[in-house]
Motif scaffolding. Structure first.
Motif, PDB file in Angstrom:
ATOM      1  N   ILE A   1       0.860  -1.188   0.000  1.00 44.46           N
ATOM      2  CA  ILE A   1       0.000   0.000   0.000  1.00 44.46           C
ATOM      3  C   ILE A   1       0.891   1.232   0.000  1.00 44.46           C
ATOM      4  O   ILE A   1       1.767   1.378   0.861  1.00 44.46           O
ATOM      5  CB  ILE A   1      -0.914   0.021   1.244  1.00 44.46           C
ATOM      6  CG1 ILE A   1      -1.707  -1.285   1.358  1.00 44.46           C
ATOM      7  CG2 ILE A   1      -1.859   1.215   1.199  1.00 44.46           C
ATOM      8  CD1 ILE A   1      -2.446  -1.426   2.684  1.00 44.46           C
ATOM      9  N   LEU A   2       0.680   2.120  -0.952  1.00 42.81           N
ATOM     10  CA  LEU A   2       1.407   3.389  -1.004  1.00 42.81           C
ATOM     11  C   LEU A   2       0.492   4.494  -0.496  1.00 42.81           C
ATOM     12  O   LEU A   2      -0.493   4.846  -1.139  1.00 42.81           O
ATOM     13  CB  LEU A   2       1.858   3.691  -2.437  1.00 42.81           C
ATOM     14  CG  LEU A   2       2.742   2.654  -3.132  1.00 42.81           C
ATOM     15  CD1 LEU A   2       3.102   3.131  -4.536  1.00 42.81           C
ATOM     16  CD2 LEU A   2       3.997   2.370  -2.324  1.00 42.81           C
ATOM     17  N   GLY A   3       0.812   5.054   0.666  1.00 39.88           N
ATOM     18  CA  GLY A   3       0.020   6.158   1.197  1.00 39.88           C
ATOM     19  C   GLY A   3      -0.816   5.755   2.398  1.00 39.88           C
ATOM     20  O   GLY A   3      -1.281   4.611   2.499  1.00 39.88           O
ATOM     21  N   THR A   4      -0.998   6.697   3.315  1.00 42.26           N
ATOM     22  CA  THR A   4      -1.787   6.454   4.530  1.00 42.26           C
ATOM     23  C   THR A   4      -2.872   7.515   4.695  1.00 42.26           C
ATOM     24  O   THR A   4      -3.177   7.935   5.805  1.00 42.26           O
ATOM     25  CB  THR A   4      -0.873   6.438   5.769  1.00 42.26           C
ATOM     26  OG1 THR A   4      -0.087   7.653   5.795  1.00 42.26           O
ATOM     27  CG2 THR A   4       0.047   5.252   5.752  1.00 42.26           C
ATOM     28  N   GLY A   5      -3.431   7.958   3.584  1.00 45.23           N
ATOM     29  CA  GLY A   5      -4.549   8.902   3.632  1.00 45.23           C
ATOM     30  C   GLY A   5      -5.858   8.173   3.834  1.00 45.23           C
ATOM     31  O   GLY A   5      -5.911   7.047   4.326  1.00 45.23           O
ATOM     32  N   TRP A   6      -6.953   8.795   3.427  1.00 44.17           N
ATOM     33  CA  TRP A   6      -8.275   8.202   3.626  1.00 44.17           C
ATOM     34  C   TRP A   6      -8.419   6.860   2.919  1.00 44.17           C
ATOM     35  O   TRP A   6      -8.951   5.909   3.481  1.00 44.17           O
ATOM     36  CB  TRP A   6      -9.342   9.172   3.144  1.00 44.17           C
ATOM     37  CG  TRP A   6      -9.637  10.252   4.117  1.00 44.17           C
ATOM     38  CD1 TRP A   6      -9.054  11.488   4.194  1.00 44.17           C
ATOM     39  CD2 TRP A   6     -10.573  10.201   5.205  1.00 44.17           C
ATOM     40  NE1 TRP A   6      -9.567  12.197   5.248  1.00 44.17           N
ATOM     41  CE2 TRP A   6     -10.499  11.448   5.871  1.00 44.17           C
ATOM     42  CE3 TRP A   6     -11.457   9.241   5.647  1.00 44.17           C
ATOM     43  CZ2 TRP A   6     -11.292  11.725   6.982  1.00 44.17           C
ATOM     44  CZ3 TRP A   6     -12.247   9.513   6.757  1.00 44.17           C
ATOM     45  CH2 TRP A   6     -12.163  10.756   7.414  1.00 44.17           C
TER      46      TRP A   6
ATOM     47  N   LEU B   1      -0.505  -4.152  -5.857  1.00 44.88           N
ATOM     48  CA  LEU B   1      -0.088  -2.802  -5.458  1.00 44.88           C
ATOM     49  C   LEU B   1      -1.312  -1.910  -5.332  1.00 44.88           C
ATOM     50  O   LEU B   1      -2.147  -1.844  -6.245  1.00 44.88           O
ATOM     51  CB  LEU B   1       0.874  -2.210  -6.492  1.00 44.88           C
ATOM     52  CG  LEU B   1       1.373  -0.792  -6.213  1.00 44.88           C
ATOM     53  CD1 LEU B   1       2.200  -0.747  -4.936  1.00 44.88           C
ATOM     54  CD2 LEU B   1       2.187  -0.260  -7.391  1.00 44.88           C
ATOM     55  N   ILE B   2      -1.416  -1.235  -4.191  1.00 44.21           N
ATOM     56  CA  ILE B   2      -2.514  -0.294  -3.932  1.00 44.21           C
ATOM     57  C   ILE B   2      -1.919   1.115  -3.939  1.00 44.21           C
ATOM     58  O   ILE B   2      -1.182   1.492  -3.020  1.00 44.21           O
ATOM     59  CB  ILE B   2      -3.197  -0.567  -2.576  1.00 44.21           C
ATOM     60  CG1 ILE B   2      -3.505  -2.057  -2.404  1.00 44.21           C
ATOM     61  CG2 ILE B   2      -4.447   0.295  -2.436  1.00 44.21           C
ATOM     62  CD1 ILE B   2      -4.428  -2.627  -3.449  1.00 44.21           C
ATOM     63  N   VAL B   3      -2.210   1.892  -4.959  1.00 45.89           N
ATOM     64  CA  VAL B   3      -1.680   3.252  -5.084  1.00 45.89           C
ATOM     65  C   VAL B   3      -2.700   4.225  -4.492  1.00 45.89           C
ATOM     66  O   VAL B   3      -3.783   4.428  -5.058  1.00 45.89           O
ATOM     67  CB  VAL B   3      -1.390   3.603  -6.552  1.00 45.89           C
ATOM     68  CG1 VAL B   3      -0.792   5.007  -6.653  1.00 45.89           C
ATOM     69  CG2 VAL B   3      -0.452   2.579  -7.175  1.00 45.89           C
ATOM     70  N   SER B   4      -2.359   4.804  -3.362  1.00 50.73           N
ATOM     71  CA  SER B   4      -3.265   5.766  -2.708  1.00 50.73           C
ATOM     72  C   SER B   4      -2.435   6.917  -2.140  1.00 50.73           C
ATOM     73  O   SER B   4      -2.525   7.238  -0.953  1.00 50.73           O
ATOM     74  CB  SER B   4      -4.068   5.078  -1.603  1.00 50.73           C
ATOM     75  OG  SER B   4      -3.214   4.444  -0.675  1.00 50.73           O
ATOM     76  N   VAL B   5      -1.634   7.520  -3.015  1.00 48.34           N
ATOM     77  CA  VAL B   5      -0.702   8.563  -2.581  1.00 48.34           C
ATOM     78  C   VAL B   5      -1.353   9.937  -2.503  1.00 48.34           C
ATOM     79  O   VAL B   5      -0.702  10.914  -2.125  1.00 48.34           O
ATOM     80  CB  VAL B   5       0.521   8.618  -3.520  1.00 48.34           C
ATOM     81  CG1 VAL B   5       1.299   7.324  -3.466  1.00 48.34           C
ATOM     82  CG2 VAL B   5       0.093   8.920  -4.963  1.00 48.34           C
TER      83      VAL B   5
END
Length: 583
Positions: free
Chosen positions: A60-65, A164-168
């Motif tokens: 997971i890329l990113g720790t936003g919503w 891959l989870i792109v959530s940047v």
């Protein structure tokens, strides 16, 4: 014993850091019942592939919503979950404007990522680093950390993945306006809010210095907000309350010089809300003395003044003490590079299908502000839809044939149902009229008549807004799909495949709009809920608090009970701290 073990680990790590070059493959340090493994390589970039067993690795890329929502819901017993993010916490962004003025403490709106998963079973890894390159061909992501992760200290490492989870997320959009990055504050991170608070106090302290002219005091206490969206409007309202309720008592001599301006390029603020809310907000700002400048476009920002243009007045330069830029979101460099690799270079964000899969590569999903669903158009697939419905190859469709695939059409093409509702149609049969517009329903139609019936439907295709609501729902949806991956492979639950045999594994993602709030200051909030339900007032402010109480892990009933403490008066900052104490 624990302290001795920790000391040994520290000494071992320090020894490795001091050693100029290690040519051995692995060095093991035993500590108690556990084992610390340190990988030493001659290469400048470390290769991390520490999957366990036969489980697939999800990165997971990113720790936003979006990323945090996926992480909260993914079954970590089924996957090896790895998270890469420049920050090791999740931020409740709707309350950032309140942090700027101290209504809410910064620690009250953040939650450590490790805390989210510490009580869950399964493998989990977190690295505080930034991904700067995605390699979908080799299924690797290249990352860089400020703290340094290898012997040479350049902080670069590579992580491989199965999914891959792109959530940047996104970055502030400056529209390449000169001077914005150097002279304006943004409001997307906790650090931004804290910098704004310090800047506000500095402006007041400078204005309170002796031997300043009135013009210099006015300049220092001119606070400018560029952007009339929800974030800009809420910050302006919070700042107004902060000045009048708190700072006016601390700086009585300079309070009269304070001026808050909101600059909006369009004709109105809060244009995404109902017109009634927009009108109320503009009238309230006028009553509060907040200077609202609409139809003004900022063309340049210097350290002394803001230059803006208007068709009627031309360019005008306005001196200011502090400026906050809140005009929308832009694309991060990593997403731009990734889109070029996939042939999506002419887009603003990543294009995904209805299942949040990035178009053009396998096993990569994109959520939140960095992506959008490229809604499939009916007219592009109308021939295929006709062929699937015409099971007996008669060349015509009957009402029964259409009804057999109607659920799949609604599921795959939500604009069909939206078009029916927008035009007050009772059902799909209302589309099947004679070409002359009579009320006679067609009992049978060929492909040309079918195309004509659906010709206007694609006009209802809409892009999803870049909001926390959308991102959170996408993360929860995708985690649910991952948790049921094996079951749905055997028993697919999605719509019929228009271009292929069988059904899709999952139902497509469908956003459910739950309404939107706009805090306007003075303990007044406007909200707009589905079904044309609009309300503005003090009672709405407490509904705003109650909605977000769930994110600090307190039931709404307890929130209401807290809200009635001290004759029904309690500041949001106090409430949030009490909520956190009840965890």
């Amino acid at each position: 014993m624990a302290s001795n073990g920790l000391s040994l680990v520290r000494r071992a790590a320090e020894a490795v850091r001091r050693t100029p070059r290690w040519k051995k493959g692995l060095v093991f340090f035993a500590v108690g019942a556990s084992t610390l493994t340190y990988a030493c390589q001659d290469n400048r970039v470390l290769q991390i592939c520490d999957g366990t067993g036969n489980k697939k690795k999800v990165v997971i890329l990113g720790t936003g919503w979006a990323g945090a929502s996926f992480l909260r819901n993914i079954d970590t017993s089924l996957y090896d979950v790895h998270v890469v993010s420049p920050r090791n916490y999740f931020t409740f962004t709707p309350l950032l404007p309140s942090v700027t003025c101290g209504t809410v403490e910064a620690r009250s709106i953040v939650e450590p990522i490790r805390n989210i998963v510490r009580k869950r079973n399964g493998a989990f890894r977190f690295w505080e680093a930034e991904c700067f390159k995605i390699d979908p061909t080799n299924k690797k992501v290249h990352c860089r950390s400020d703290v340094g992760t290898n012997i040479n200290g350049n902080g670069e490492f590579v992580v491989d993945y199965d999914y891959l989870i792109v959530s940047v997320g996104a970055r502030p959009n400056t529209f390449n306006t000169p001077g914005v990055t150097e002279n304006c504050h943004f409001l997307k991170e906790v650090e931004d809010a804290q910098k704004i608070r310090k800047s506000v106090m500095k402006c007041f302290e400078r204005a309170a210095l002796p031997n300043l002219s009135e013009e210099e005091r006015k300049k220092n206490l001119h606070f400018v907000v560029i952007g009339g969206g929800p974030t800009g409007v809420e910050f302006a309202a919070e700042l107004h309350d902060f000045v009048n309720e708190d700072l006016a008592k601390l700086y009585p001599d300079v309070k009269k010089y304070v001026n808050i301006s909101v600059i909006e390029a369009g004709g109105h603020i809060l244009t995404m809300f109902d017109k009634r809310i927009t009108q109320f907000a503009e009238e309230k700002f006028k009553r509060d003395g907040i200077d609202l400048k609409t139809n003004f476009k900022v063309v340049k920002v210097s350290d002394k003044d803001i230059t803006m243009s208007n068709p009627a007045t031309g360019e005008v330069a306005v001196p200011y003490g502090m400026a906050v830029w809140s005009t929308g979101i832009g694309t991060r460099p990593i997403i731009m590079d990734f889109m070029k690799q996939l042939g999506q270079g002419n887009r603003r964000v990543l294009a995904t299908d209805e299942w949040l899969r990035v178009q053009g590569c396998e096993d990569v999903y994109a959520l939140g502000d960095c992506a959008t669903i490229a809604q499939r158009k009916v007219m592009e697939d109308v021939a295929a839809i006709f062929r699937v419905a015409d099971k007996d190859n008669s060349g015509t469709l009957t009402v029964k044939k259409i009804k057999d695939v109607l659920g799949d059409i609604y599921e795959r093409y939500p604009q069909v149902e939206l078009y029916l509702k927008s035009n007050q149609m009772k059902g799909f049969h209302d589309l099947l009229k004679d070409s002359d517009g009579s009320s006679k329903e067609l009992k049978e139609l060929d492909i040309e008549q079918f195309k004509k019936a659906l010709a206007q439907v694609d006009s209802q295709v809409k892009m999803l807004p870049a909001t926390a609501q959308v991102a959170a729902q996408e993360g929860s949806y995708l985690a649910d799909c991952f948790n049921r991956m094996k079951t749905c492979e055997e028993y697919p639950e999605g719509p019929i495949r228009i271009r292929g045999a069988g059904r899709h594994r999952f139902k497509p993602f469908r956003y459910r709009h739950l309404g939107q709030f706009a805090p306007l200051g003075g303990e007044q909030t406007a909200y707009q809920l589905p079904g044309d339900w609009v309300h503005v007032g003090h009672s709405t402010q407490w509904l705003w608090y109650s909605v977000y109480a769930r994110y600090v892990l307190v039931p709404v009933s307890q929130t209401i009970q807290l809200a009635h403490k001290d004759a029904g008066r309690i500041r949001l900052g106090e409430a949030v701290h009490l909520w956190k104490g009840l965890k």
